[in-house]
Design an enzyme around this catalytic site. Structure first.
Site, PDB file in Angstrom:
ATOM      1  N   GLY A  60       8.733 -39.434  -4.858  1.00 39.31           N
ATOM      2  CA  GLY A  60       7.621 -39.029  -5.698  1.00 39.31           C
ATOM      3  C   GLY A  60       7.886 -39.145  -7.187  1.00 39.31           C
ATOM      4  O   GLY A  60       8.492 -40.106  -7.672  1.00 39.31           O
ATOM      5  N   ILE A  61       7.447 -38.133  -7.936  1.00 36.83           N
ATOM      6  CA  ILE A  61       7.562 -38.195  -9.390  1.00 36.83           C
ATOM      7  C   ILE A  61       9.012 -38.059  -9.852  1.00 36.83           C
ATOM      8  O   ILE A  61       9.357 -38.515 -10.938  1.00 36.83           O
ATOM      9  CB  ILE A  61       6.661 -37.157 -10.080  1.00 36.83           C
ATOM     10  CG1 ILE A  61       7.040 -35.732  -9.719  1.00 36.83           C
ATOM     11  CG2 ILE A  61       5.199 -37.419  -9.751  1.00 36.83           C
ATOM     12  CD1 ILE A  61       6.223 -34.687 -10.454  1.00 36.83           C
ATOM     13  N   GLY A  62       9.853 -37.445  -9.032  1.00 36.43           N
ATOM     14  CA  GLY A  62      11.277 -37.380  -9.386  1.00 36.43           C
ATOM     15  C   GLY A  62      11.906 -38.751  -9.410  1.00 36.43           C
ATOM     16  O   GLY A  62      12.642 -39.094 -10.351  1.00 36.43           O
ATOM     17  N   GLY A  64      15.514 -33.569  -7.557  1.00 34.31           N
ATOM     18  CA  GLY A  64      14.469 -34.129  -6.709  1.00 34.31           C
ATOM     19  C   GLY A  64      14.252 -35.594  -6.985  1.00 34.31           C
ATOM     20  O   GLY A  64      13.124 -36.090  -7.012  1.00 34.31           O
ATOM     21  N   LEU A 104      18.650 -27.072  -2.955  1.00 37.93           N
ATOM     22  CA  LEU A 104      18.118 -25.955  -3.727  1.00 37.93           C
ATOM     23  C   LEU A 104      17.808 -24.725  -2.881  1.00 37.93           C
ATOM     24  O   LEU A 104      17.463 -23.669  -3.427  1.00 37.93           O
ATOM     25  CB  LEU A 104      16.876 -26.390  -4.499  1.00 37.93           C
ATOM     26  CG  LEU A 104      17.123 -27.448  -5.575  1.00 37.93           C
ATOM     27  CD1 LEU A 104      15.795 -27.945  -6.152  1.00 37.93           C
ATOM     28  CD2 LEU A 104      18.005 -26.911  -6.690  1.00 37.93           C
ATOM     29  N   TYR A 142       2.209 -12.179   2.917  1.00 35.58           N
ATOM     30  CA  TYR A 142       2.574 -13.542   2.527  1.00 35.58           C
ATOM     31  C   TYR A 142       1.342 -14.433   2.578  1.00 35.58           C
ATOM     32  O   TYR A 142       0.627 -14.487   3.585  1.00 35.58           O
ATOM     33  CB  TYR A 142       3.647 -14.110   3.451  1.00 35.58           C
ATOM     34  CG  TYR A 142       3.961 -15.570   3.143  1.00 35.58           C
ATOM     35  CD1 TYR A 142       4.638 -15.925   1.979  1.00 35.58           C
ATOM     36  CD2 TYR A 142       3.540 -16.596   3.995  1.00 35.58           C
ATOM     37  CE1 TYR A 142       4.902 -17.256   1.673  1.00 35.58           C
ATOM     38  CE2 TYR A 142       3.801 -17.927   3.701  1.00 35.58           C
ATOM     39  CZ  TYR A 142       4.481 -18.259   2.535  1.00 35.58           C
ATOM     40  OH  TYR A 142       4.739 -19.572   2.226  1.00 35.58           O
ATOM     41  N   SER A 176       3.179 -26.104 -12.690  1.00 37.01           N
ATOM     42  CA  SER A 176       1.955 -26.575 -12.028  1.00 37.01           C
ATOM     43  C   SER A 176       0.783 -25.778 -12.565  1.00 37.01           C
ATOM     44  O   SER A 176       0.953 -24.642 -13.050  1.00 37.01           O
ATOM     45  CB  SER A 176       2.070 -26.380 -10.516  1.00 37.01           C
ATOM     46  OG  SER A 176       0.811 -26.532  -9.871  1.00 37.01           O
TER      47      SER A 176
END
Length: 324
Positions: free
Chosen positions: A35-37, A31, A79, A177, A154
C-alpha cells in the site's frame, strides 16, 4: 511568509519529490511491504534516499525492499510485539550516522472482534503504542535542524473517536468494544502524540506532523468489513486515491524542502488541515503521554541483545553510506 504548496488530493509521491535529490538521506518507513508504505519507500528510494524498510517479518520486508531497489534495507518489526519493536530500534541505532526522517506508516483497522495484547486493545497497541515506543527510541538519532518525523493518522481521528478522545478506563475493550470507535481512538492518539512530540523536539529543530492519507485503494482496511459494507466499499473505490496518491502527503512531509520548518500540524491532501479540536487539549495530551509511557515501560523484555539482532536485521546494513 509560508510558500504555497502546489500539490493536492491527486498528487502522487513521485510528483511531490520531482527534482529533489535525497542522496545520503536515511529514512525509516514502517509498513513498507504494501500500500502507501511501499509507495512511500519506493518514491524515496527512487530519489536516492537510503530507506530502512520495516515490516512484520523479514520475508515481507526483504521482498518489498528488493522491489524498491538496492538502497532499501529490510528490518523485521512486528508492531503487535513490543520486544520486536525494541529490537528493531536497536538494529537501526546500531547503524552509523543520524536518521533524517521517520515515517510511522503501518497500521491496522476495524478488527471485527476484540483482540488484546499486554492488556491493550490491538488497534491502539499497533497504531499508537508501538509507534510511540519505536519513535521515542529513535528520536535522539534524528538529525537536528532538518530532521522530520511523520505520524500517519486518519480522519477517523475526527469522525470516529470517542467524544472524550481516549477511553483510558477501557483500553482493554472489556467494558465495550466497537471496531470503528477504537480505530478512531487509536488514530486520534497518534495525532495527539505527533503534536506533543513536535513541542518536545522543537528546540532541536526536528519537525513532527501527523497525516490523513485519504481513502486509498489497496490498503486492506476493508478486509474485515461485512458483505454489505464490502459491496458499498467496492463502489466507493472508484473514487478513492491510488496508493501512490495516498502516499503523497507523508512523502512530502518526510523529504520535501517545501515544508521546511513546518511542524505540529495535521495534514491532508498535501495541505495543512483542521484536525480534531482535542489536539489542543493539554490535559488529554499529558494523560495520554503518561499512560503510553506506563504501557511501554511495563513490558518486560526477555530477548538477549544477540537474539534481537538475529531476529530483526534481515541482511547486513553496512553498505549504507550516510553523511554524518
Amino acid at each position: 511568509m509560508v510558500q504555497s504548496i502546489p500539490y493536492g488530493a491527486r498528487s502522487t509521491a513521485d510528483q511531490v519529490l520531482a527534482g529533489i535529490d535525497l542522496t545520503r538521506k536515511r529514512i525509516v518507513v514502517t509498513g513498507c511491504n504494501s500500500g502507501i508504505g511501499f509507495e512511500t519507500m519506493n518514491a524515496l528510494a527512487a530519489n536516492g534516499a537510503q530507506v530502512i524498510g520495516l515490516a512484520r517479518t523479514c520475508d515481507s520486508a526483504q521482498a518489498a525492499c528488493s522491489a524498491a531497489g538496492p538502497s532499501a534495507t529490510p528490518i523485521a518489526c512486528d508492531l503487535t510485539d513490543l520486544e520486536s519493536v525494541d529490537s528493531a530500534a536497536d538494529s537501526i541505532l546500531r547503524l552509523p550516522g543520524p536518521v533524517d526522517a521517520i515515517v510511522a506508516n503501518a497500521g491496522i483497522a476495524n478488527l471485527p472482534t476484540l483482540q488484546t495484547r499486554y492488556g491493550i486493545e490491538l488497534q491502539f497497541l499497533v497504531n499508537h503504542i508501538a509507534h510511540f515506543a519505536l519513535v521515542n527510541r529513535l528520536a535522539d538519532s534524528v538529525r537536528g535542524g532538518t530532521g522530520r518525523i511523520v505520524i500517519v493518522s486518519s480522519d477517523a481521528s475526527i469522525k470516529q473517536a470517542p467524544a472524550e478522545g481516549v477511553l483510558f478506563d477501557n483500553l482493554d475493550g472489556q467494558r465495550f468494544y466497537d471496531p470503528l470507535t477504537f480505530y478512531g481512538q487509536a488514530k486520534l492518539a497518534t495525532a495527539i502524540y505527533a503534536k506533543e512530540l513536535s513541542r518536545r523536539l522543537s528546540s532541536r529543530g526536528v519537525s513532527v506532523n501527523s497525516v490523513h492519507p485519504g481513502s486509498t485503494r489497496g490498503t486492506g482496511f476493508d478486509k474485515y468489513r461485512n458483505l454489505t459494507r464490502q459491496l458499498s466499499h467496492r463502489v466507493a473505490r472508484l473514487f478513492m486515491k491510488s496508493p501512490a496518491q495516498g502516499a503523497a502527503t507523508q512523502t512530502l512531509l518526510a523529504a520535501s524542502p517545501r515544508v521546511d520548518g513546518m511542524t505540529g500540524e495535521y495534514w491532508s491532501d498535501c495541505q495543512i488541515a483542521r484536525g480534531n479540536p482535542l489536539l489542543a487539549d493539554a490535559g488529554l495530551t499529558r494523560r495520554l503521554w503518561e499512560a503510553s509511557e506506563r504501557i511501554v515501560s511495563s513490558t518486560t523484555l526477555t530477548c538477549s541483545p544477540a537474539c534481537k539482532v538475529r531476529a530483526t536485521r534481515c541482511r547486513p546494513p553496512s553498505r549504507l553510506a550516510v553523511d554524518s
